[in-house]
Design a protein around this motif. Structure first.
Motif, PDB file in Angstrom:
ATOM      1  N   VAL A 198      -7.288   6.258   7.099  1.00  7.73           N
ATOM      2  CA  VAL A 198      -5.941   6.595   6.638  1.00  7.73           C
ATOM      3  C   VAL A 198      -5.928   7.041   5.180  1.00  7.73           C
ATOM      4  CG1 VAL A 198      -3.667   5.566   6.128  1.00  7.73           C
ATOM      5  CG2 VAL A 198      -4.757   5.153   8.337  1.00  7.73           C
ATOM      6  N   GLY A 199      -5.162   8.100   4.914  1.00  8.20           N
ATOM      7  CA  GLY A 199      -4.901   8.540   3.545  1.00  8.20           C
ATOM      8  C   GLY A 199      -3.414   8.394   3.277  1.00  8.20           C
ATOM      9  N   ILE A 200      -3.075   8.085   2.029  1.00  4.31           N
ATOM     10  CA  ILE A 200      -1.670   7.894   1.627  1.00  4.31           C
ATOM     11  C   ILE A 200      -1.421   8.827   0.441  1.00  4.31           C
ATOM     12  CG2 ILE A 200      -0.112   6.200   0.517  1.00  4.31           C
ATOM     13  CD1 ILE A 200      -0.455   4.968   3.037  1.00  4.31           C
ATOM     14  N   PRO A 201      -0.228   9.451   0.341  1.00  3.86           N
ATOM     15  CA  PRO A 201       0.015  10.334  -0.808  1.00  3.86           C
ATOM     16  C   PRO A 201      -0.071   9.604  -2.142  1.00  3.86           C
ATOM     17  CG  PRO A 201       1.748  10.625   0.844  1.00  3.86           C
ATOM     18  CD  PRO A 201       0.930   9.411   1.244  1.00  3.86           C
TER      19      PRO A 201
ATOM     20  N   ARG B 218       1.227  17.085  -9.057  1.00  2.00           N
ATOM     21  CA  ARG B 218       0.225  17.178  -8.012  1.00  2.00           C
ATOM     22  C   ARG B 218       0.297  15.998  -7.041  1.00  2.00           C
ATOM     23  NH1 ARG B 218      -4.988  19.717  -7.690  1.00  2.00           N
ATOM     24  NH2 ARG B 218      -6.186  18.549  -6.144  1.00  2.00           N
ATOM     25  N   MET B 219       0.013  16.292  -5.795  1.00  2.00           N
ATOM     26  CA  MET B 219      -0.088  15.216  -4.808  1.00  2.00           C
ATOM     27  C   MET B 219      -1.395  15.375  -4.043  1.00  2.00           C
ATOM     28  SD  MET B 219       2.369  14.437  -1.544  1.00  2.00           S
ATOM     29  CE  MET B 219       1.435  15.052  -0.159  1.00  2.00           C
ATOM     30  N   ASP B 220      -2.067  14.263  -3.762  1.00  2.00           N
ATOM     31  CA  ASP B 220      -3.233  14.267  -2.886  1.00  2.00           C
ATOM     32  C   ASP B 220      -3.094  13.098  -1.934  1.00  2.00           C
ATOM     33  OD1 ASP B 220      -5.265  16.353  -3.654  1.00  2.00           O
ATOM     34  OD2 ASP B 220      -4.833  15.486  -5.628  1.00  2.00           O
ATOM     35  N   PHE B 221      -3.867  13.121  -0.861  1.00  2.00           N
ATOM     36  CA  PHE B 221      -3.952  11.935  -0.011  1.00  2.00           C
ATOM     37  C   PHE B 221      -5.191  11.172  -0.464  1.00  2.00           C
ATOM     38  CE2 PHE B 221      -1.253  14.601   2.524  1.00  2.00           C
ATOM     39  CZ  PHE B 221      -0.430  13.717   3.223  1.00  2.00           C
ATOM     40  N   VAL B 222      -5.054   9.870  -0.704  1.00  2.00           N
ATOM     41  CA  VAL B 222      -6.222   9.066  -1.069  1.00  2.00           C
ATOM     42  C   VAL B 222      -6.389   7.925  -0.079  1.00  2.00           C
ATOM     43  CG1 VAL B 222      -6.079   9.666  -3.534  1.00  2.00           C
ATOM     44  CG2 VAL B 222      -5.034   7.553  -2.723  1.00  2.00           C
ATOM     45  N   LYS B 223      -7.630   7.434   0.005  1.00  2.00           N
ATOM     46  CA  LYS B 223      -7.988   6.432   1.016  1.00  2.00           C
ATOM     47  C   LYS B 223      -7.127   5.174   0.902  1.00  2.00           C
ATOM     48  CE  LYS B 223     -12.099   4.292   3.008  1.00  2.00           C
ATOM     49  NZ  LYS B 223     -11.750   4.712   4.363  1.00  2.00           N
ATOM     50  N   TYR B 224      -6.688   4.668   2.037  1.00  2.00           N
ATOM     51  CA  TYR B 224      -5.938   3.412   2.048  1.00  2.00           C
ATOM     52  C   TYR B 224      -6.393   2.543   3.215  1.00  2.00           C
ATOM     53  CZ  TYR B 224      -2.406  -0.120   2.410  1.00  2.00           C
ATOM     54  OH  TYR B 224      -1.791  -1.346   2.493  1.00  2.00           O
ATOM     55  N   GLU B 225      -6.728   1.290   2.900  1.00  2.00           N
ATOM     56  CA  GLU B 225      -7.048   0.293   3.920  1.00  2.00           C
ATOM     57  C   GLU B 225      -6.203  -0.932   3.603  1.00  2.00           C
ATOM     58  OE1 GLU B 225     -11.784   0.974   4.693  1.00  2.00           O
ATOM     59  OE2 GLU B 225     -11.184   0.253   2.727  1.00  2.00           O
TER      60      GLU B 225
ATOM     61  N   LEU C 277      -2.817  -1.357  -5.008  1.00  2.00           N
ATOM     62  CA  LEU C 277      -1.742  -0.362  -5.123  1.00  2.00           C
ATOM     63  C   LEU C 277      -1.180  -0.373  -6.533  1.00  2.00           C
ATOM     64  CD1 LEU C 277       0.013  -1.410  -1.812  1.00  2.00           C
ATOM     65  CD2 LEU C 277      -1.040   0.828  -2.186  1.00  2.00           C
ATOM     66  N   GLU C 278      -0.559   0.744  -6.913  1.00  2.00           N
ATOM     67  CA  GLU C 278       0.125   0.813  -8.217  1.00  2.00           C
ATOM     68  C   GLU C 278       1.457   1.515  -7.991  1.00  2.00           C
ATOM     69  OE1 GLU C 278      -2.894   3.310 -10.159  1.00  2.00           O
ATOM     70  OE2 GLU C 278      -1.697   5.091  -9.691  1.00  2.00           O
TER      71      GLU C 278
ATOM     72  N   GLN D  29       1.542   3.487  -4.469  1.00  2.00           N
ATOM     73  CA  GLN D  29       0.478   4.396  -4.044  1.00  2.00           C
ATOM     74  C   GLN D  29      -0.862   3.733  -4.368  1.00  2.00           C
ATOM     75  OE1 GLN D  29       1.514   7.904  -6.301  1.00  2.00           O
ATOM     76  NE2 GLN D  29       0.514   7.206  -8.146  1.00  2.00           N
ATOM     77  N   PRO D  30      -1.946   4.111  -3.628  1.00  2.00           N
ATOM     78  CA  PRO D  30      -3.232   3.458  -3.890  1.00  2.00           C
ATOM     79  C   PRO D  30      -3.728   3.738  -5.314  1.00  2.00           C
ATOM     80  CG  PRO D  30      -3.256   4.606  -1.768  1.00  2.00           C
ATOM     81  CD  PRO D  30      -2.008   5.038  -2.490  1.00  2.00           C
ATOM     82  N   SER D  31      -4.448   2.761  -5.885  1.00  2.00           N
ATOM     83  CA  SER D  31      -4.991   2.948  -7.235  1.00  2.00           C
ATOM     84  C   SER D  31      -6.242   3.819  -7.223  1.00  2.00           C
ATOM     85  CB  SER D  31      -5.379   1.607  -7.846  1.00  2.00           C
ATOM     86  OG  SER D  31      -4.292   0.733  -7.824  1.00  2.00           O
ATOM     87  N   ASN D  32      -6.969   3.838  -6.070  1.00  2.00           N
ATOM     88  CA  ASN D  32      -8.237   4.582  -6.060  1.00  2.00           C
ATOM     89  C   ASN D  32      -7.995   6.095  -6.067  1.00  2.00           C
ATOM     90  OD1 ASN D  32      -8.692   6.009  -3.342  1.00  2.00           O
ATOM     91  ND2 ASN D  32      -7.964   3.996  -2.698  1.00  2.00           N
ATOM     92  N   ASN D  33      -9.068   6.842  -6.317  1.00  2.00           N
ATOM     93  CA  ASN D  33      -8.936   8.310  -6.333  1.00  2.00           C
ATOM     94  C   ASN D  33      -9.851   8.948  -5.295  1.00  2.00           C
ATOM     95  OD1 ASN D  33      -6.997   8.726  -8.450  1.00  2.00           O
ATOM     96  ND2 ASN D  33      -8.553   7.902  -9.835  1.00  2.00           N
TER      97      ASN D  33
END
Ligand SMILES: Nc1nc2c(c(=O)[nH]1)N(C=O)[C@@H](CNc1ccc(C(=O)N[C@@H](CCC(=O)O)C(=O)O)cc1)CN2
Ligand SMILES: Nc1ncnc2c1ncn2[C@@H]1O[C@H](COP(=O)(O)OP(=O)(O)OP(=O)(O)O)[C@@H](O)[C@H]1O
Length: 197
Positions: free
Chosen positions: A80-83, A89-96, A101-102, A111-115
């Motif tokens: 799963v990716g989350i915006p 800019r928007m990207d989808f980044v990995k979410y488990e 989150l931040e 939104q997820p903290s990771n990139n």
């Protein structure tokens, strides 16, 4: 543009009329409809040459009034990716489940903290409203439109909303991306016969 804004205002007022219980039940039906759809796509992929790659599904962290599909995060059949938004800019980044989150820059949405960027095979899009022509009315910042216009890969786009947010017609502009499917608690519409189940 002004017309879009007045429709947005009306929808926000209408949303308050539906009770949480009504939405709770409809929400479960939307989850079932979306997961059935995703399972059929996984089966298709298992029969194709790309099967060594897991399907990437773009979900979203729900905001008030949007269907909550987070139950779909836990499934071994897809990643799963989350915006994640940063400026324009928007990207989808990995979410488990359990990912850190931040708050986003507007301070309202997590939104997820990771990139770790993932490009979805199938993106599930929330909207304030969708139309029977496949158009989506969002919050008016154009993040999804801009994202899909810069990506070359063919991403299947599924709009999800409660049935009462499905309109016969919505004003639209040339930059507005169209959905391939719209799934509600009472209907599943396909706009692309090539992709149809
Ligand atoms: N759940 C969900 N996630 C999404 C979207 C969405 O529509 N729904 N987006 C769809 O594009 C992107 C983010 N869009 C956003 C749009 C508005 C605000 C927000 O907090 N707006 C403020 C006002 C902001 C301003 O104009 O200054 C507000 O509502 O008070 C946050 C994110 C990506 N993630
Ligand atoms: N591909 C694009 N390139 C540049 N600007 C764009 C693009 N798509 C949309 N925009 C701009 O974004 C703004 C918002 O567009 P629109 O009203 O369609 O938002 P929306 O799709 O409802 O919002 P969101 O996707 O954030 O929920 C508009 O000013 C539009 O010009």
């Amino acid at each position: 543009m002004e017309l879009k804004n007045s429709i947005r205002k009306k929808i926000l007022l209408d949303r308050k009329k539906f009770s949480e219980v009504e939405h709770f039940n409809s929400n479960d039906i939307i989850i079932k409809n979306v997961s059935d759809f995703l399972y059929s796509k996984v089966k298709e992929k298992d029969n194709s040459l790309e099967k060594k790659f897991k399907l990437v599904v773009g979900l979203y962290w729900p905001m008030a009034g949007e269907p909550d599909l987070l139950k779909l995060v836990v499934d071994p059949r897809w990643s799963v990716g989350i915006p994640k938004i940063k400026g324009e800019r928007m990207d989808f980044v990995k979410y488990e489940v359990g990912s850190q989150l931040e708050m986003n820059m507007f301070g309202k949405l997590k939104q997820p903290s990771n990139n770790i960027k993932l490009i979805p095979d199938i993106a599930i899009l929330p909207g304030m409203a969708f139309s029977l022509f496949g158009h989506r009315l969002g919050f008016g910042l154009g993040y999804y439109d801009k994202y899909f216009s810069k990506i070359d890969k063919k991403i299947t786009k599924i709009g999800v909303c409660f049935y009462e947010n499905l309109y016969e017609y919505l004003p639209h502009e040339p930059h507005d991306i169209k959905m391939d499917y719209i799934i509600t608690d009472k209907s599943i519409i396909s706009f692309n016969s090539e992709l149809a189940l």
